[in-house]
Design a protein around this motif. Structure first.
Motif, PDB file in Angstrom:
ATOM      1  N   UNK B 135       0.841  -1.221   0.000  1.00  0.00           N
ATOM      2  CA  UNK B 135       0.000   0.000   0.000  1.00  0.00           C
ATOM      3  C   UNK B 135       0.858   1.245   0.000  1.00  0.00           C
ATOM      4  N   UNK B 136       1.885   1.232   0.873  1.00  0.00           N
ATOM      5  CA  UNK B 136       2.751   2.396   0.987  1.00  0.00           C
ATOM      6  C   UNK B 136       3.457   2.680  -0.333  1.00  0.00           C
ATOM      7  N   UNK B 137       3.961   1.597  -0.959  1.00  0.00           N
ATOM      8  CA  UNK B 137       4.703   1.805  -2.200  1.00  0.00           C
ATOM      9  C   UNK B 137       3.766   2.151  -3.353  1.00  0.00           C
ATOM     10  N   UNK B 138       2.512   1.722  -3.275  1.00  0.00           N
ATOM     11  CA  UNK B 138       1.531   2.100  -4.286  1.00  0.00           C
ATOM     12  C   UNK B 138       1.324   3.611  -4.249  1.00  0.00           C
ATOM     13  N   UNK B 139       1.196   4.135  -3.015  1.00  0.00           N
ATOM     14  CA  UNK B 139       1.046   5.594  -2.891  1.00  0.00           C
ATOM     15  C   UNK B 139       2.310   6.311  -3.335  1.00  0.00           C
ATOM     16  N   UNK B 140       3.463   5.691  -3.066  1.00  0.00           N
ATOM     17  CA  UNK B 140       4.723   6.361  -3.373  1.00  0.00           C
ATOM     18  C   UNK B 140       4.972   6.395  -4.865  1.00  0.00           C
ATOM     19  N   UNK B 141       4.848   5.244  -5.525  1.00  0.00           N
ATOM     20  CA  UNK B 141       5.242   5.156  -6.927  1.00  0.00           C
ATOM     21  C   UNK B 141       4.050   5.237  -7.875  1.00  0.00           C
ATOM     22  N   UNK B 142       2.853   4.928  -7.416  1.00  0.00           N
ATOM     23  CA  UNK B 142       1.687   4.951  -8.280  1.00  0.00           C
ATOM     24  C   UNK B 142       1.455   3.648  -9.016  1.00  0.00           C
ATOM     25  N   UNK B 143       2.327   2.625  -8.805  1.00  0.00           N
ATOM     26  CA  UNK B 143       2.069   1.341  -9.464  1.00  0.00           C
ATOM     27  C   UNK B 143       2.381   0.204  -8.491  1.00  0.00           C
ATOM     28  N   UNK B 144       1.917  -0.990  -8.874  1.00  0.00           N
ATOM     29  CA  UNK B 144       2.085  -2.156  -7.995  1.00  0.00           C
ATOM     30  C   UNK B 144       3.534  -2.614  -7.986  1.00  0.00           C
ATOM     31  N   UNK B 145       4.037  -2.882  -6.770  1.00  0.00           N
ATOM     32  CA  UNK B 145       5.416  -3.382  -6.673  1.00  0.00           C
ATOM     33  C   UNK B 145       5.358  -4.879  -6.380  1.00  0.00           C
ATOM     34  N   UNK B 146       6.277  -5.597  -6.997  1.00  0.00           N
ATOM     35  CA  UNK B 146       6.341  -7.039  -6.778  1.00  0.00           C
ATOM     36  C   UNK B 146       7.079  -7.287  -5.471  1.00  0.00           C
ATOM     37  N   UNK B 147       6.521  -8.180  -4.659  1.00  0.00           N
ATOM     38  CA  UNK B 147       7.185  -8.522  -3.395  1.00  0.00           C
ATOM     39  C   UNK B 147       7.243 -10.036  -3.277  1.00  0.00           C
ATOM     40  N   UNK B 148       8.178 -10.472  -2.425  1.00  0.00           N
ATOM     41  CA  UNK B 148       8.286 -11.900  -2.159  1.00  0.00           C
ATOM     42  C   UNK B 148       8.370 -12.066  -0.648  1.00  0.00           C
ATOM     43  N   UNK B 149       7.477 -12.875  -0.097  1.00  0.00           N
ATOM     44  CA  UNK B 149       7.439 -13.074   1.352  1.00  0.00           C
ATOM     45  C   UNK B 149       8.053 -14.424   1.668  1.00  0.00           C
TER      46      UNK B 149
END
Lengths: 301, 175
Positions: B135-149
């Protein structure tokens, strides 16, 4: 031989791990037990609520603010039927770490292999005696061409790719990995109800049957590992464990993952718990070594 | 605890007493003189000065093995470091500080062009942290970031370099 573990959940379960080890309140529905099952299911004593009982031992080291100490019973070896003396606190960063089975496996494999030297050696074609001369001339004899009678395709010849000389399988895992392995083993023992804390190792008789009887009555399992700090142990327990194969006693510096996995149950004295906590927690807040830790530092030993 | 062994400093004095050049309290000097004189008389010709006082200059150079806890700061220190709060935030996850008391966010680069950011030392619900980070990175960059948990190790790896932003965000959230 199977043993079914029936656990009666108590109040302090939130602190314990619900991983694949600890069972639920009932056995799973798809479990089929054989009709000739030997052994009584182990019944765990209900865990005390943390507020009412007085805590007999608190942790010396600081506990992080978001964690609470793990609690367990303090038992006594004085008599077979003696009730637990009370509740002790154990540090969560030693006795309640995330259980990484891969680290545990790596440490166990390391312990088995780092001391291994395989002495297997076979002679190659150069070392087998003889075979310096060409057996028959290259052309004209009608037989296959050969250069020596000790080549690997000959009977009695050397081995082409055999084991060569003593080979050492020595390697060292990082210190912190080995320390984490110990912490994970202690955590697993506690979570599976195989860890017992005892105030001291004084027993009334040097009879080995007393210890076996006690372990059987308290459902400690087939094998017990007793750990204490220091070089002197009470004579009674030394004599009792001397002749027993399944109940063993070691000093706290000798505690290792392989022994903990080999013995079903682990018995620690309060001093051993204090020693282990101090030693294992130091690794969480130490600098990387400027020079080996065997040499003096200002706050070591 | 001081190191258990002490070395002894011997200064050979040809035919007389030599005071060590370092100032010492008067009482100990008097005692030293007294014992030196007796030694001198017992040994005869050449006197030997024994002094263990100077070892304190070696002892203070020996480093400690344990990382000290940092001094108290109100807000952030002049270097930009912020101390962890006394009470942890009431979130379903907890991110511990590293052993040097820093926020455990690290940037990584592989094969010269694959950039990623790693958040380590996560305890509790890692997926909740993953959701919040996305969510935070969506607000920051405006697009979905890929993550790996990675639940086993308690880490979240994010595609791209977001080390500074994530550190500031985690400090602002109270870790």
């Amino acid at each position: 031989m199977f043993r079914a573990t029936l656990t009666v959940c108590g109040g302090g379960i939130a602190k314990r791990l619900f991983s694949s080890f600890s069972g639920e309140s009932a056995l799973p529905s798809n479990l089929r037990l054989p009709p000739n099952l030997i052994g009584v299911p182990r019944e765990k004593r209900a865990f005390p609520a943390s507020t009412d009982l007085p805590v007999l031992r608190r942790c010396e080291a600081d506990i992080p603010a978001h964690l609470a100490p793990v609690q367990t019973w303090l038992q006594s070896l004085e008599s077979r039927h003696s009730e637990p003396l009370g509740v002790v606190d154990l540090h969560p960063d030693v006795f309640s770490v995330p259980v990484r089975l891969d680290i545990l496996h790596a440490v166990e494999v390391w312990q088995r292999n780092f001391k291994r030297i395989s002495y297997a050696k076979v002679k190659s074609r150069a070392e087998v005696s003889g075979g310096g001369r060409k057996p028959w001339k290259q052309k004209g004899s009608g037989r296959a061409r050969h250069g020596s009678i000790r080549s690997p395709i000959w009977r009695g010849g050397g081995v082409a790719h055999g084991p060569r000389g003593p080979t050492s399988y020595y390697y060292m895992l990082p210190m912190k990995v080995r320390v984490q392995g110990l912490k994970i083993a202690l955590t697993s023992k506690l979570a599976q109800d195989y860890l017992h804390i005892v105030d001291s190792l004084e027993i009334p008789t040097p009879d080995p049957h007393y210890l076996q009887d006690l372990a059987k009555h308290r459902q400690w399992g087939d094998s017990v590992l007793i750990v204490d700090v220091g070089e002197e142990f009470p004579q009674n327990i030394l004599q009792a464990t001397e002749s027993l194969k399944t109940i063993n006693i070691i000093p706290a510096i000798g505690l290792n993952v392989h022994s903990m996995l080999k013995h079903e149950s682990l018995v620690l004295t309060l001093e051993a718990v204090k020693f282990l906590e101090k030693k294992l927690l130091w690794h969480d807040t130490r600098f990387t070594p400027l020079y080996p830790f065997k040499l003096p530092y200002s706050d070591l030993p | 605890m001081a190191a258990p062994f002490r070395s002894v400093f011997m200064t050979l004095s040809p035919g007389g007493l030599i005071r060590s050049g370092i100032a010492a309290p008067a009482g100990s000097v008097a005692n030293a003189r007294a014992c030196l004189r007796s030694e001198h008389s017992s040994t005869g010709g050449r006197g030997v000065d024994e002094s263990v006082d100077e070892y304190k200059y070696v002892e203070r150079l020996v480093p400690p093995s344990r990382i000290p806890s940092p001094p108290k700061h109100e807000g952030s220190a002049p270097s930009g470091w912020t101390p962890p709060p006394e009470t942890p935030p009431s979130l379903p996850y907890m991110i511990r500080r590293s052993r040097m008391h820093n926020v455990p966010v690290y940037s990584d680069i592989k094969h010269g062009n694959q950039k990623s950011t790693l958040v380590r030392k996560v305890e509790g619900d890692v997926w909740a942290l993953n959701k919040d980070v996305k969510e935070f990175l969506q607000q920051l960059t405006g697009r979905e970031t890929a993550t790996q948990v990675n639940e086993v190790t308690g880490t979240v790896r994010i595609k791209g370099h977001f080390e500074k932003e994530l550190k500031a965000w985690l400090i602002q959230r109270g870790f």
